[in-house]
Scaffold this active site. Structure first.
Site, short mmCIF file in Angstrom:
data_model
loop_
_atom_site.label_atom_id
_atom_site.label_comp_id
_atom_site.label_asym_id
_atom_site.label_seq_id
_atom_site.Cartn_x
_atom_site.Cartn_y
_atom_site.Cartn_z
N LYS A 174 0.86 -1.18 0.00
CA LYS A 174 0.00 0.00 0.00
C LYS A 174 0.90 1.23 0.00
O LYS A 174 1.52 1.58 1.00
CB LYS A 174 -0.90 0.04 1.23
CG LYS A 174 -1.94 1.16 1.08
CD LYS A 174 -2.44 1.73 2.38
CE LYS A 174 -1.67 2.89 2.89
NZ LYS A 174 -1.68 4.10 2.06
N GLY A 227 7.43 5.14 7.60
CA GLY A 227 6.56 6.30 7.77
C GLY A 227 6.81 6.96 9.10
O GLY A 227 7.87 6.81 9.69
N SER A 228 5.79 7.66 9.59
CA SER A 228 5.95 8.43 10.83
C SER A 228 5.93 7.53 12.06
O SER A 228 5.40 6.41 12.00
CB SER A 228 4.82 9.45 10.93
OG SER A 228 3.58 8.76 11.01
N GLY A 232 3.52 4.37 12.85
CA GLY A 232 4.31 3.18 13.21
C GLY A 232 3.85 2.59 14.53
O GLY A 232 3.74 1.37 14.68
N GLU A 249 10.49 1.49 9.90
CA GLU A 249 11.48 2.52 9.57
C GLU A 249 10.79 3.86 9.78
O GLU A 249 9.95 4.26 8.97
CB GLU A 249 11.93 2.39 8.10
CG GLU A 249 12.71 1.12 7.79
CD GLU A 249 14.12 1.14 8.36
OE1 GLU A 249 14.55 2.18 8.88
OE2 GLU A 249 14.78 0.10 8.28
N CYS A 283 13.85 11.18 6.00
CA CYS A 283 13.88 10.72 7.39
C CYS A 283 15.23 11.01 8.03
O CYS A 283 15.33 11.21 9.22
CB CYS A 283 13.58 9.23 7.43
SG CYS A 283 14.64 8.27 6.35
N GLU A 384 10.01 16.18 14.72
CA GLU A 384 10.37 16.11 13.30
C GLU A 384 9.50 17.08 12.50
O GLU A 384 8.28 16.98 12.51
CB GLU A 384 10.14 14.68 12.80
CG GLU A 384 10.63 14.47 11.38
CD GLU A 384 10.35 13.06 10.88
OE1 GLU A 384 9.23 12.55 11.09
OE2 GLU A 384 11.25 12.48 10.25
#
Ligand code: NAD
Length: 491
Positions: A174, A227-228, A232, A249, A283, A384
């Site tokens: 996805k 992703g974030s 996550g 990740e 990232c 972030e």
């Protein structure tokens, strides 16, 4: 004219069960350029079922044969890299100069894992039991779900996909709802390479209607997510309910640490590439610049001088150095963080607002922005931003630098700039990060493991050890004894 993209399930491009499509927008022009299938749990069921049906044939194929298909796919990626790069730029606004190189380079991950497929060896283990043969086999998990973000959709998929396929798993991907098109263009290459149908599937849509049902699907054995940290954490919690392993990740707030003894020209360039390349939407962005007190003012001025020369504009132009921010929500988030930094007392010394000069086009452009007088406890230092915003923090000595660098929940990467080899090695040992660069920044390779400490993730991608993330170990015991022992005693 917009292009319409369907799901890719069981080797066919198929319309969504809902019959609905959503728009994909070019972040530079603000124009809708594609329509993407709006997936739901029915589409997820179909894709997982296709992947599950393909699993038997795929896992029984010899690893050498799987490896050859991955190598063929690598060749096709190289042949199509310009086209794939162009689609990525249209969807996420990163520079064509960077994306075309990236889509070409990603072929190496397929070649590497294609070669590795038949080199994953179990072991014959000498045990303390007489007349027994014990050995290990590495076996695939079955269907792996992959969920990817918008910032480098194909490269980040390629850090996980070839390892999972080489290991004998089938996959449902996805992609991000903001950048789905490149993954669907890429899907066309599977048929051309000769993969069995259903080995690779793509379902498009958002996290709630496609991502969550995919994670929860009973026939999905593992989730590999980029992703974030917020998404996550939700995925990790959902996967834990069914004891599914995850690779996560996640985000970062990486320190780029400059000592007074560094080659300052190299350090300036490393700092710029760490935060303004890809408009800070990576990232591994070096978003916290830690500078030794004695060179602080001079060094910051040099960074400002170079950042000021950045050519902002059309990501398709080879001259452009800073392009747009990918999504309207992200654009607003970056501007909100600029306000937060100001309200916290940080001093804006460059940028700090939307870019509206030559080359802006109504899209989401933010000026390269630098704040000084940042304290590490401020939100602008801890959270972030994922945009072209640099926070500068002073440190007094090595110990102070390590303390500030590690005083954060994230641990994805860190940069160190020094000409003292002893200090360089001490820093690599002390920094809590999955990747540490010394006198360089942003280097990654298919050969080298990548992943986060702390809130930046779980597991590793790339390199030979990453294939084990997609395998499970079976221990096989065979008796060679001609005698039968006492069945009532465990040995
Ligand atoms: P995001 O977490 O918002 O979305 C990532 C993906 O997860 C999307 O496909 C989204 O639809 C899906 N998703 C969201 N919620 C979900 C849920 N509850 N269940 C299942 N799927 C869900 O991230 P983003 O904004 O697309 O990307 C930016 C983030 O990605 C940044 O935090 C960045 O640091 C991180 N990132 C990490 C790496 C790495 O390798 N560590 C690389 C690139 C980006």
């Amino acid at each position: 004219m917009t292009t319409r993209y369907n799901h890719y399930i069981g080797g066919e491009f198929t319309p969504p069960a809902s019959g609905k499509y959503f728009d994909s927008t070019n972040p530079y022009t603000g124009e809708v350029w594609a329509q993407i299938a709006e997936g739901n749990s029915e589409d997820v069921d179909r894709a997982v079922s296709a992947a599950r049906s393909a699993f038997g044939e795929w896992k029984r194929m010899t690893p050498t044969a799987r490896g050859k298909l991955l190598t063929r796919l690598a060749e096709l990626i190289e042949e199509n890299s310009a086209h794939l790069g162009e689609i990525e730029v249209r969807d996420n606004g990163k520079l064509y100069e960077e994306m075309s190189g990236q889509t070409r380079y990603m072929a190496e991950w397929y070649r590497y894992y294609g070669g590795l497929a038949d080199k994953v060896e179990g072991a014959v283990i000498p045990t303390d039991k007489a007349n027994t043969l014990n050995y290990t086999r590495y076996e695939p998990l079955s269907v792996v779900a992959m969920i990817t973000p918008w910032n480098s959709p194909l490269l980040l998929l390629s850090w996980k996909l070839p390892a999972a396929l080489a290991a004998g798993n089938t996959v449902v991907v996805k992609p991000s709802e903001f950048t789905s098109a490149s993954t669907l263009e890429f899907a066309k290459l599977f048929d051309e390479a000769g993969f069995p149908t259903g080995v690779f599937n793509v379902v498009t849509g958002d996290g709630r209607n496609v991502g969550a049902p995919l994670v929860a699907h009973p026939d999905v054995a593992k989730i590999a997510f980029t992703g974030s940290d917020v998404a996550g954490a939700a995925i990790n919690a959902a996967a834990a309910k069914d004891f599914k392993p995850v690779t996560l990740e996640l985000g970062g707030k990486s320190p780029n640490i400059v000592f007074a003894d560094a080659d300052l020209d190299a350090a300036v360039s490393g700092v710029i590439s760490g935060i303004f390349a890809a408009s800070g939407q990576t990232c591994i962005a070096g978003s916290r610049l830690l500078v030794e007190e004695s060179i602080h003012d001079e060094f910051v001025q040099r960074v400002i001088d170079m950042a000021r020369t950045a050519k902002i504009g059309d990501p398709m132009s080879r001259e452009t150095q800073v392009g747009p921010v990918t999504t309207p929500a992200q654009f607003q988030k970056v501007l909100d963080y600029i306000d937060i930094a100001k309200s916290e007392g940080a001093t804006p010394v460059l940028g700090g607002k939307p870019y509206e000069g030559e080359g802006s086009s109504g899209g989401q452009m933010v000026e390269p922005t630098i704040f000084t007088d940042v304290d590490n406890s401020m939100r602008i230092a801890q959270e972030e931003v994922f945009g072209p915003v640099l926070s500068v923090i002073k440190f007094t000595d090595e110990e102070d630098a390590v303390r500030i660098a590690n005083d954060i929940d994230f641990g994805l990467a860190a940069g160190v700039w020094t000409s003292d080899i002893g200090r360089a090695i001490r820093m690599t040992e002390e920094l809590e990060a999955g990747t540490v660069w010394v006198n360089t920044y942003r280097s990654v390779s298919f050969t080298s493991p990548f992943g986060g400490y702390k809130r930046s993730g779980i597991g590793r991608e790339s390199g030979s050890e990453a294939i084990k993330e997609f395998l499970q170990t079976k221990s096989v015991w065979i008796s060679t004894s001609p005698h039968r022992g006492n069945p009532f005693v465990l040995r």
